[in-house]
Scaffold this motif. Structure first.
Motif, PDB file in Angstrom:
ATOM      1  N   ARG A 176       0.835  -1.202   0.000  1.00  0.00           N
ATOM      2  CA  ARG A 176       0.000   0.000   0.000  1.00  0.00           C
ATOM      3  C   ARG A 176       0.867   1.248   0.000  1.00  0.00           C
ATOM      4  O   ARG A 176       2.030   1.209   0.395  1.00  0.00           O
ATOM      5  CB  ARG A 176      -0.958   0.016   1.194  1.00  0.00           C
ATOM      6  N   GLU A 178       0.961   5.172   1.386  1.00  0.00           N
ATOM      7  CA  GLU A 178       0.353   6.001   2.419  1.00  0.00           C
ATOM      8  C   GLU A 178       1.091   7.328   2.555  1.00  0.00           C
ATOM      9  O   GLU A 178       2.324   7.350   2.606  1.00  0.00           O
ATOM     10  CB  GLU A 178       0.365   5.278   3.772  1.00  0.00           C
ATOM     11  N   TRP A 198      -3.448   5.707   0.081  1.00  0.00           N
ATOM     12  CA  TRP A 198      -4.186   6.270   1.219  1.00  0.00           C
ATOM     13  C   TRP A 198      -3.650   7.659   1.556  1.00  0.00           C
ATOM     14  O   TRP A 198      -2.436   7.853   1.619  1.00  0.00           O
ATOM     15  CB  TRP A 198      -4.048   5.387   2.454  1.00  0.00           C
ATOM     16  N   TYR A 200      -3.997  10.228   4.706  1.00  0.00           N
ATOM     17  CA  TYR A 200      -4.489  10.363   6.082  1.00  0.00           C
ATOM     18  C   TYR A 200      -4.430  11.830   6.506  1.00  0.00           C
ATOM     19  O   TYR A 200      -3.442  12.522   6.256  1.00  0.00           O
ATOM     20  CB  TYR A 200      -3.637   9.546   7.052  1.00  0.00           C
ATOM     21  N   SER A 205      -9.682   9.507   6.382  1.00  0.00           N
ATOM     22  CA  SER A 205      -8.757   8.736   5.548  1.00  0.00           C
ATOM     23  C   SER A 205      -9.407   8.548   4.178  1.00  0.00           C
ATOM     24  O   SER A 205     -10.591   8.240   4.091  1.00  0.00           O
ATOM     25  CB  SER A 205      -8.474   7.364   6.172  1.00  0.00           C
ATOM     26  N   THR A 206      -8.612   8.726   3.123  1.00  0.00           N
ATOM     27  CA  THR A 206      -9.131   8.621   1.763  1.00  0.00           C
ATOM     28  C   THR A 206      -8.355   7.543   1.016  1.00  0.00           C
ATOM     29  O   THR A 206      -7.125   7.575   0.969  1.00  0.00           O
ATOM     30  CB  THR A 206      -8.997   9.965   1.023  1.00  0.00           C
ATOM     31  N   GLN A 207      -9.082   6.584   0.430  1.00  0.00           N
ATOM     32  CA  GLN A 207      -8.456   5.495  -0.314  1.00  0.00           C
ATOM     33  C   GLN A 207      -8.776   5.631  -1.795  1.00  0.00           C
ATOM     34  O   GLN A 207      -9.935   5.836  -2.173  1.00  0.00           O
ATOM     35  CB  GLN A 207      -8.944   4.142   0.186  1.00  0.00           C
ATOM     36  N   ARG A 236     -11.415   8.520  10.444  1.00  0.00           N
ATOM     37  CA  ARG A 236     -10.186   7.847  10.836  1.00  0.00           C
ATOM     38  C   ARG A 236     -10.439   6.652  11.764  1.00  0.00           C
ATOM     39  O   ARG A 236      -9.849   5.585  11.600  1.00  0.00           O
ATOM     40  CB  ARG A 236      -9.247   8.838  11.540  1.00  0.00           C
ATOM     41  N   VAL A 239     -11.571   3.368  10.046  1.00  0.00           N
ATOM     42  CA  VAL A 239     -10.562   2.589   9.323  1.00  0.00           C
ATOM     43  C   VAL A 239      -9.922   1.565  10.245  1.00  0.00           C
ATOM     44  O   VAL A 239      -9.861   0.373   9.930  1.00  0.00           O
ATOM     45  CB  VAL A 239      -9.475   3.518   8.731  1.00  0.00           C
TER      46      VAL A 239
END
Length: 364
Positions: A176, A178, A198, A200, A205-207, A236, A239
């Motif tokens: 991933r 981040e 991701w 943060y 949190s945005t994926q 947050r 998640v």
């Protein structure tokens, strides 16, 4: 096995607790998820946890191979040699306690560096979820008056706004990608389905897999606006809770182009809507927006196609409504205002969609 009430634990108790050590010293993933979730539910205990964690990490820096029994003995010796330990933790400042513990073993500088990283890192303790050290990260602060372009290791691009800060690893984790943001930034993400990206912030949190979007954070709220592609936005604490329970059901909110979500610190919830200034997603010839007795349903379908938004309306009630107008240079909302005025309709934004209310047109 039922966990004890850690709220009653002192720094000493935490430092001796096997499950706490499993997180700090052994980097156990299950323990990490538990403590991150516990901190979100008990934010007033953050200082106590950080001090206990800093102490154990400081010992780890000294000798990472120390067994638990030796760590116990070191802790006991320190506390026995320090008469000030009889003063309850909550009656002393965090600085005094950290100094009394760490200076005695001669490695206070390690804990100070760790605490400083914990305070300054974007996203707090969750920033350590990949077990990367401080030297593995790059932190960029835009101190200028213009946008600052940052190109990440995967060729994703970030436009960092003035007075904003981005923290990101030099090399992304194998599974991933981040980054951690304070302020405002526009992201253009290189698509990689096997490696989600991701972003943060303190609140959300945005994926994403591959898309472009704008993230804005302030003291009172956070907002994500999508320009292209699709993103999922989470609170947050949702998640870490989902990661811990491994549920297939997600609490995330899906956004598509020209949609946005706002998280307010006041009511602690995500609210989806349409962006303030929707952009054209389809290059439509100007002549297509010059209408001469065009059915309103035809006009609305063109708007759907151009802006990528969903329009909800009753086709039967609009079947006798027609439009004669030139809408070439009008924004989406100006177009809607004119259409509603001519057809005696109204519209509202509901969950990122545009709902048209009409009682029909009397053309007699």
């Amino acid at each position: 096995m039922k966990k004890p009430d850690y709220r009653d634990y002192s720094v000493d108790d935490l430092s001796r607790d096997d499950y706490f050590r499993s997180w700090v010293i052994d980097h156990n993933h299950q323990s990490e998820l538990f403590w991150l979730n516990w901190l979100e539910q008990n934010p007033d205990c953050t200082d106590k946890v950080q001090l206990a964690r800093a102490f154990l990490q400081a010992l780890g820096e000294k000798d990472t191979s120390l067994p638990s029994s030796e760590l116990d003995q070191i802790m006991t010796n320190i506390l026995q040699s320090n008469p000030a330990r009889v003063v309850p933790f909550w009656q002393r400042t965090a600085f005094q306690l950290a100094a009394s513990l760490l200076l005695i073993i001669g490695i206070g500088y390690v804990a100070i560096a760790y605490l400083q990283r914990s305070d300054d890192s974007i996203g707090g303790l969750q920033a350590d979820s990949t077990n990367l050290t401080n030297s593995d990260f790059v932190e960029t602060v835009n101190t200028g008056a213009q946008l600052q372009t940052i190109r990440l290791q995967d060729n994703s691009q970030v436009q960092l706004y003035p007075k904003s800060k981005l923290r990101y690893p030099k090399q992304f984790d194998p599974n991933r990608r981040e980054v951690y943001l304070k302020g405002r930034a526009f992201f253009s993400i290189t698509k990689n389905p096997r490696k989600p990206f991701w972003v943060y912030t303190d609140q959300i949190s945005t994926q994403v897999l591959g898309t472009s979007f704008l993230v804005t954070t302030t003291a009172s709220n956070a907002k994500v606006e999508v320009h292209s592609g699709r993103v999922s936005v989470y609170r947050r604490n949702d998640v870490s809770r989902e990661q811990q329970t491994s549920k297939s059901e997600s609490a995330g909110m899906v956004l598509t182009p020209n949609q946005q979500v706002v998280f307010s610190n006041t009511d602690k919830r995500l609210v989806k809507s349409v962006v303030d200034r929707p952009i054209n997603l389809l290059q439509t010839p100007e002549i297509e927006y010059i209408f001469d007795e065009a059915p309103i349903t035809q006009v609305l379908k063109l708007l759907e196609k151009t802006y990528g938004l969903t329009f909800i309306y009753d086709e039967a009630s609009l079947s006798e409504c027609y439009l004669t107008a030139n809408l070439t240079n009008e924004s989406l909302f100006d177009k809607l205002n004119l259409i509603c005025k001519i057809t005696r309709s109204s519209y509202e934004l509901v969950d990122g969609q545009i709902v048209i209310h009409s009682k029909g047109c009397d053309n007699k």
